[in-house]
Enzyme design. Structure first.
Site, mmCIF file in Angstrom:
data_model
loop_
_atom_site.group_PDB
_atom_site.id
_atom_site.type_symbol
_atom_site.label_atom_id
_atom_site.label_comp_id
_atom_site.label_asym_id
_atom_site.label_seq_id
_atom_site.Cartn_x
_atom_site.Cartn_y
_atom_site.Cartn_z
ATOM 1 N N ASP A 1 -42.112 20.767 -31.789
ATOM 2 C CA ASP A 1 -41.476 22.063 -32.014
ATOM 3 C C ASP A 1 -41.475 22.349 -33.518
ATOM 4 O O ASP A 1 -41.698 21.458 -34.346
ATOM 5 C CB ASP A 1 -40.036 22.058 -31.509
ATOM 6 C CG ASP A 1 -39.935 22.094 -29.994
ATOM 7 O OD1 ASP A 1 -40.902 22.517 -29.339
ATOM 8 O OD2 ASP A 1 -38.881 21.676 -29.458
ATOM 9 N N TYR B 1 -22.189 -5.865 -23.195
ATOM 10 C CA TYR B 1 -21.264 -6.323 -22.154
ATOM 11 C C TYR B 1 -21.211 -7.850 -22.055
ATOM 12 O O TYR B 1 -20.170 -8.433 -21.756
ATOM 13 C CB TYR B 1 -21.657 -5.727 -20.803
ATOM 14 C CG TYR B 1 -21.267 -4.277 -20.657
ATOM 15 C CD1 TYR B 1 -19.930 -3.891 -20.703
ATOM 16 C CD2 TYR B 1 -22.236 -3.295 -20.496
ATOM 17 C CE1 TYR B 1 -19.566 -2.552 -20.588
ATOM 18 C CE2 TYR B 1 -21.883 -1.957 -20.376
ATOM 19 C CZ TYR B 1 -20.549 -1.597 -20.420
ATOM 20 O OH TYR B 1 -20.186 -0.277 -20.307
ATOM 21 N N GLU C 1 -44.241 16.278 -28.329
ATOM 22 C CA GLU C 1 -42.788 16.099 -28.288
ATOM 23 C C GLU C 1 -42.183 16.374 -26.920
ATOM 24 O O GLU C 1 -41.413 15.568 -26.398
ATOM 25 C CB GLU C 1 -42.117 17.013 -29.324
ATOM 26 C CG GLU C 1 -40.592 16.934 -29.270
ATOM 27 C CD GLU C 1 -39.899 17.871 -30.233
ATOM 28 O OE1 GLU C 1 -38.660 17.931 -30.186
ATOM 29 O OE2 GLU C 1 -40.574 18.551 -31.040
#
Length: 369
Positions: free
Chosen positions: A254, A106, A202
């Site tokens: 996972d 920005y 995780e």
């Protein structure tokens, strides 16, 4: 130590200023010599990463791309680069301020024709400056937009902040959400610890499960919540604890191809940031699971692999970071059974199974405990 950290910060700021101005001076001298200004950067692709025997990590190879004012696009890139360098040197380093990557995008709205069209463009430019300078973006006082991950375990630290030093024990002095890792972990001093190993987790659900079950106390473990794909500050802190305190590192994710890449970013380095692998990667990190073989052995609840999962697994078979017998065996097994499983699938065996049975067995198998 507060004085030492302050001096360290001064040295970091000085190094960043000198290297950024040196890059700008090089471009300026090319103008004076009548040469077309340009910079060379490594090609940031999977085909251009190679194993570094010295540091046991994956780094960029010799393939390069050129940013040159010979083209309009290249000229604009160099113009934007000089604007970013000017902003960092005069605002961040000159006034001890900082900005997020989103804010930089920005801020460029005020740079007329040098403004960025989208944030990924400004993010890549900051990465370019890291490569050119050989410094991490934290030296430029550039912050990520998201909050950092958290840590919980038997370690006492001191952190230098803009509002003074904070000293805390990461079990006794914090709540169960853990100590929030700052974006610049170079401002952390390790005071003392009783940890036997680190387990980087995780998911938030499994992180909370380990804390609730007292896994950190029973096994003298430092728990780090990775929050999915780990932030650079998280990987750097894990690296520092491993290097400076000699604490072994394990990673628990996972059981799917995307999670294997999370482990790879911790252990081997990420392709996108291979220029920082020696600062971020922990080559000795062990993958705990969920392994495809665990899905079969423990008969875990599973989901079917999607087409994207299958494509990702096949891609990993050609990824040099997974080029060993263990990963080839596990990935091929997963393709054969066509299944994936989450960490929370162990809850089907009881809420204590993962902390009382699976993790102790797996850690013993790896020689960690």
């Amino acid at each position: 130590m507060a004085e030492k950290l302050s001096q360290q910060k001064k040295e970091q700021d000085s190094a960043a200023k000198n290297r950024l101005l040196g890059m700008a001076e090089k471009l300026y001298n090319q103008f004076l010599e009548g040469s077309v200004p340009s910079v060379n950067l490594p090609s940031r692709t999977k085909n251009n990463i190679e194993y570094c025997d010295k540091n046991d990590v994956w780094v960029y190879g010799d393939r390069e791309t050129e940013r040159s004012a010979k083209t309009v696009k290249g000229a604009f890139q160099l113009l934007k680069t000089t604007h970013v360098v000017d902003f960092i040197v005069n605002n961040h380093l000159g006034q001890n301020r900082g900005s997020t990557l989103r804010e930089l995008y920005y801020i460029s709205e005020n740079w007329d024709i040098a403004k960025f069209r989208e944030q990924p463009e400004s993010d890549r430019l900051v990465e370019d400056l890291e490569i050119i300078s050989g410094l991490q973006r934290e030296y430029f006082h550039m912050r990520p937009e998201e909050d950092g991950a958290t840590m919980f375990g038997p370690i006492k630290i001191r952190e230098e902040t803009n509002r003074g030093d904070r000293m805390m024990h990461c079990q006794e002095d914090i709540g169960e959400s853990g100590y929030q890792i700052p974006f610049n972990v170079e401002n952390i001093e390790f005071l003392e610890h009783d940890a036997d190993f680190i387990i980087a987790v995780e998911t938030g659900g499994m992180y909370a499960r380990l804390i609730e079950n007292g896994f950190d106390e029973k096994f003298n473990a430092i728990l780090v919540h990775l929050k999915g794909q780990p932030a650079r500050s998280t990987r750097r802190l894990i690296k520092r604890m491993n290097d400076e305190l000699n604490i072994p590192v394990t990673v628990f994710t996972d059981g799917d191809p995307w999670s294997y890449r999370i482990f790879a970013s911790v252990a081997y380095g990420a392709i996108k940031s291979a220029h920082l692998s020696e600062h971020m990667a922990t080559p000795g990190a062990h993958f705990i699971g969920v392994q495809p073989s665990d899905i079969v052995e423990y008969e875990l609840s599973t989901d079917k692999l999607t087409d994207k999962d299958v494509s990702a697994l096949r891609s990993e078979l050609s990824d040099p970071r997974f080029e060993n017998d263990y990963w080839k065996e596990q990935i091929n097994l997963q393709l054969d059974i066509n299944k994936k499983a989450e960490q929370q699938a162990f809850a089907g065996k009881g809420l204590d199974f993962v902390t009382d049975t699976y993790l102790p067995d797996r850690l013993s198998e790896l020689g960690v405990i």
